[in-house]
Design a protein around this motif. Sequence first.
Motif, PDB file in Angstrom:
ATOM      1  N   PRO A 120       0.787  -1.238   0.000  1.00 29.05           N
ATOM      2  CA  PRO A 120       0.000   0.000   0.000  1.00 29.05           C
ATOM      3  C   PRO A 120       0.820   1.290   0.000  1.00 29.05           C
ATOM      4  O   PRO A 120       0.388   2.314   0.520  1.00 29.05           O
ATOM      5  CB  PRO A 120      -0.813  -0.124   1.294  1.00 29.05           C
ATOM      6  CG  PRO A 120       0.078  -0.884   2.203  1.00 29.05           C
ATOM      7  CD  PRO A 120       0.790  -1.887   1.323  1.00 29.05           C
ATOM      8  N   PHE A 121       1.997   1.271  -0.567  1.00 28.07           N
ATOM      9  CA  PHE A 121       2.823   2.469  -0.678  1.00 28.07           C
ATOM     10  C   PHE A 121       3.852   2.239  -1.784  1.00 28.07           C
ATOM     11  O   PHE A 121       3.965   1.134  -2.326  1.00 28.07           O
ATOM     12  CB  PHE A 121       3.526   2.785   0.654  1.00 28.07           C
ATOM     13  CG  PHE A 121       4.283   1.628   1.249  1.00 28.07           C
ATOM     14  CD1 PHE A 121       5.548   1.270   0.796  1.00 28.07           C
ATOM     15  CD2 PHE A 121       3.722   0.867   2.274  1.00 28.07           C
ATOM     16  CE1 PHE A 121       6.240   0.199   1.333  1.00 28.07           C
ATOM     17  CE2 PHE A 121       4.400  -0.212   2.829  1.00 28.07           C
ATOM     18  CZ  PHE A 121       5.663  -0.543   2.352  1.00 28.07           C
ATOM     19  N   GLN A 122       4.590   3.295  -2.113  1.00 32.18           N
ATOM     20  CA  GLN A 122       5.628   3.223  -3.134  1.00 32.18           C
ATOM     21  C   GLN A 122       6.976   3.386  -2.415  1.00 32.18           C
ATOM     22  O   GLN A 122       7.288   4.482  -1.947  1.00 32.18           O
ATOM     23  CB  GLN A 122       5.435   4.320  -4.188  1.00 32.18           C
ATOM     24  CG  GLN A 122       4.186   4.144  -5.056  1.00 32.18           C
ATOM     25  CD  GLN A 122       2.889   4.429  -4.321  1.00 32.18           C
ATOM     26  OE1 GLN A 122       2.094   3.524  -4.067  1.00 32.18           O
ATOM     27  NE2 GLN A 122       2.658   5.699  -3.959  1.00 32.18           N
ATOM     28  N   GLY A 123       7.735   2.324  -2.331  1.00 31.79           N
ATOM     29  CA  GLY A 123       8.903   2.318  -1.464  1.00 31.79           C
ATOM     30  C   GLY A 123      10.244   2.363  -2.165  1.00 31.79           C
ATOM     31  O   GLY A 123      10.360   2.254  -3.380  1.00 31.79           O
ATOM     32  N   VAL A 124      11.267   2.543  -1.327  1.00 25.63           N
ATOM     33  CA  VAL A 124      12.663   2.420  -1.733  1.00 25.63           C
ATOM     34  C   VAL A 124      13.253   1.311  -0.874  1.00 25.63           C
ATOM     35  O   VAL A 124      13.064   1.303   0.354  1.00 25.63           O
ATOM     36  CB  VAL A 124      13.433   3.735  -1.517  1.00 25.63           C
ATOM     37  CG1 VAL A 124      14.890   3.574  -1.967  1.00 25.63           C
ATOM     38  CG2 VAL A 124      12.763   4.884  -2.264  1.00 25.63           C
ATOM     39  N   TYR A 125      13.980   0.375  -1.507  1.00 26.60           N
ATOM     40  CA  TYR A 125      14.394  -0.852  -0.823  1.00 26.60           C
ATOM     41  C   TYR A 125      15.888  -1.139  -0.981  1.00 26.60           C
ATOM     42  O   TYR A 125      16.537  -0.639  -1.900  1.00 26.60           O
ATOM     43  CB  TYR A 125      13.629  -2.049  -1.391  1.00 26.60           C
ATOM     44  CG  TYR A 125      12.140  -2.005  -1.201  1.00 26.60           C
ATOM     45  CD1 TYR A 125      11.538  -2.558  -0.064  1.00 26.60           C
ATOM     46  CD2 TYR A 125      11.305  -1.426  -2.159  1.00 26.60           C
ATOM     47  CE1 TYR A 125      10.162  -2.528   0.110  1.00 26.60           C
ATOM     48  CE2 TYR A 125       9.928  -1.391  -1.999  1.00 26.60           C
ATOM     49  CZ  TYR A 125       9.364  -1.944  -0.860  1.00 26.60           C
ATOM     50  OH  TYR A 125       7.996  -1.914  -0.697  1.00 26.60           O
ATOM     51  N   ARG A 126      16.349  -1.998  -0.092  1.00 27.15           N
ATOM     52  CA  ARG A 126      17.701  -2.547  -0.160  1.00 27.15           C
ATOM     53  C   ARG A 126      17.589  -4.063  -0.293  1.00 27.15           C
ATOM     54  O   ARG A 126      16.860  -4.715   0.464  1.00 27.15           O
ATOM     55  CB  ARG A 126      18.483  -2.200   1.106  1.00 27.15           C
ATOM     56  CG  ARG A 126      19.884  -2.804   1.198  1.00 27.15           C
ATOM     57  CD  ARG A 126      20.523  -2.396   2.531  1.00 27.15           C
ATOM     58  NE  ARG A 126      21.905  -2.840   2.635  1.00 27.15           N
ATOM     59  CZ  ARG A 126      22.288  -3.999   3.181  1.00 27.15           C
ATOM     60  NH1 ARG A 126      21.348  -4.838   3.668  1.00 27.15           N
ATOM     61  NH2 ARG A 126      23.557  -4.329   3.244  1.00 27.15           N
ATOM     62  N   LEU A 127      18.310  -4.631  -1.255  1.00 27.59           N
ATOM     63  CA  LEU A 127      18.344  -6.077  -1.470  1.00 27.59           C
ATOM     64  C   LEU A 127      19.763  -6.555  -1.222  1.00 27.59           C
ATOM     65  O   LEU A 127      20.686  -6.193  -1.959  1.00 27.59           O
ATOM     66  CB  LEU A 127      17.904  -6.407  -2.902  1.00 27.59           C
ATOM     67  CG  LEU A 127      18.063  -7.856  -3.370  1.00 27.59           C
ATOM     68  CD1 LEU A 127      17.204  -8.789  -2.536  1.00 27.59           C
ATOM     69  CD2 LEU A 127      17.714  -7.966  -4.854  1.00 27.59           C
ATOM     70  N   ASP A 128      19.954  -7.340  -0.168  1.00 23.45           N
ATOM     71  CA  ASP A 128      21.319  -7.776   0.155  1.00 23.45           C
ATOM     72  C   ASP A 128      21.667  -9.066  -0.594  1.00 23.45           C
ATOM     73  O   ASP A 128      20.797  -9.697  -1.220  1.00 23.45           O
ATOM     74  CB  ASP A 128      21.508  -7.908   1.667  1.00 23.45           C
ATOM     75  CG  ASP A 128      20.784  -9.093   2.287  1.00 23.45           C
ATOM     76  OD1 ASP A 128      20.418 -10.055   1.564  1.00 23.45           O
ATOM     77  OD2 ASP A 128      20.593  -9.078   3.522  1.00 23.45           O
ATOM     78  N   PRO A 129      22.932  -9.485  -0.566  1.00 16.21           N
ATOM     79  CA  PRO A 129      23.358 -10.667  -1.329  1.00 16.21           C
ATOM     80  C   PRO A 129      22.659 -11.966  -0.926  1.00 16.21           C
ATOM     81  O   PRO A 129      22.629 -12.919  -1.693  1.00 16.21           O
ATOM     82  CB  PRO A 129      24.863 -10.738  -1.032  1.00 16.21           C
ATOM     83  CG  PRO A 129      25.255  -9.331  -0.723  1.00 16.21           C
ATOM     84  CD  PRO A 129      24.079  -8.767   0.013  1.00 16.21           C
ATOM     85  N   ARG A 130      22.056 -12.004   0.262  1.00 21.78           N
ATOM     86  CA  ARG A 130      21.343 -13.207   0.703  1.00 21.78           C
ATOM     87  C   ARG A 130      19.898 -13.231   0.234  1.00 21.78           C
ATOM     88  O   ARG A 130      19.175 -14.196   0.486  1.00 21.78           O
ATOM     89  CB  ARG A 130      21.381 -13.285   2.234  1.00 21.78           C
ATOM     90  CG  ARG A 130      22.782 -13.400   2.837  1.00 21.78           C
ATOM     91  CD  ARG A 130      22.724 -13.229   4.330  1.00 21.78           C
ATOM     92  NE  ARG A 130      22.220 -11.897   4.676  1.00 21.78           N
ATOM     93  CZ  ARG A 130      21.883 -11.510   5.908  1.00 21.78           C
ATOM     94  NH1 ARG A 130      21.972 -12.370   6.908  1.00 21.78           N
ATOM     95  NH2 ARG A 130      21.451 -10.286   6.134  1.00 21.78           N
ATOM     96  N   GLY A 131      19.461 -12.143  -0.418  1.00 22.42           N
ATOM     97  CA  GLY A 131      18.096 -12.074  -0.899  1.00 22.42           C
ATOM     98  C   GLY A 131      17.121 -11.409   0.056  1.00 22.42           C
ATOM     99  O   GLY A 131      15.921 -11.382  -0.204  1.00 22.42           O
TER     100      GLY A 131
END
Length: 336
Positions: free
Chosen positions: A185-196
């Motif tokens: 329910p929002f428009q986000g900014v994310y971090r994806l680490d090497p473990r997924g």
Amino acid sequence: MLVMMRMAILKAKRIAVVVGAMGLITVAGFLALSAQTKGRAFELTAGSAKFWNLFEHDAKLTTVGTGFGFTEGPVWDPAGFLYVSDEETNKIFRLYTADGRKEELVSLGDPDGNTYDRKRHLIDCASVLRAIIQLDEAGRYTVLADRYEGKRFNSPNDAVVGPEGAIYFTDPTLDLPKGEKQEIPFQGVYRLDPRGHVQLLTKELSQPNGLAFSPNGKKFYVDDSERRNIRVYDFEANGSLKNGRIFGEEPGGKGDGVPDGIKVDQQGNLYVTGPGGIWVWDSEGHHLGTINLPEQPANLAWGDADYSALYITATTSVYRIKTKARGYVPYLAKPQ
């Protein structure tokens, strides 16, 4: 973007995708291009004398390739080509800089922003898949992430490698597939680490789009295409963001273009797509000048052997301009 030019182009793209089976894709492309190019020409416009520290007064804009539907996500490769997404024809191409030759890598629903990771894997924001994917040289892809807390992403838009090697990406609803439900329910900014593992960094933007890090890894920039501004955050060693504030505004009228792709040079200057072309900002938030372009740009990348040239994806074409700067390329930087 919405009622602005970028949104108008995105709507034209969607029309083209829908009617493509009827053989009308070129009609939508033509309408979008006509709206974009009317009365436009290449020009360097300085707002500060410092602008000329970054460009020669007689700098030339050259066309690397044209005849695309809607270009996005350029990534320069030392082998002499760019990866370029075409969101209208739903393909990622290799575009060879010497002769403009195109070579299809993969046919993929609405590919958007791209980056290399630290291992030179191509990472794509796959809007129709609603995922961050990794592609090999043959075009085979692996989904790295497509959900946050069990809910599907909206439509990942752009990505950058962080100081520690994680992938950071924006997830607006700009390319949410028609007929599909928004689960987050929002428009986000994310971090994806090497473990997924996927970590939400912020959800305060209306339509987050382009993003970039400062060369020292202490500042994180992300623009908002709907609000027409650029935000900056203090970046913490644990990958979190603090002290979010407005870095700059890129106002414009309907159809002028909005903040989209962002790149940074080694001195910390920002190059941000916006109304009319590429807006150039110093690290303190002063607008130094604008690269006015014949077509509305969506994204850009540093390239050439010394990473001093900007390669710009602009509607149906890809352009190149030489600068006096040296680009900051996060996936080539040493881990911090």
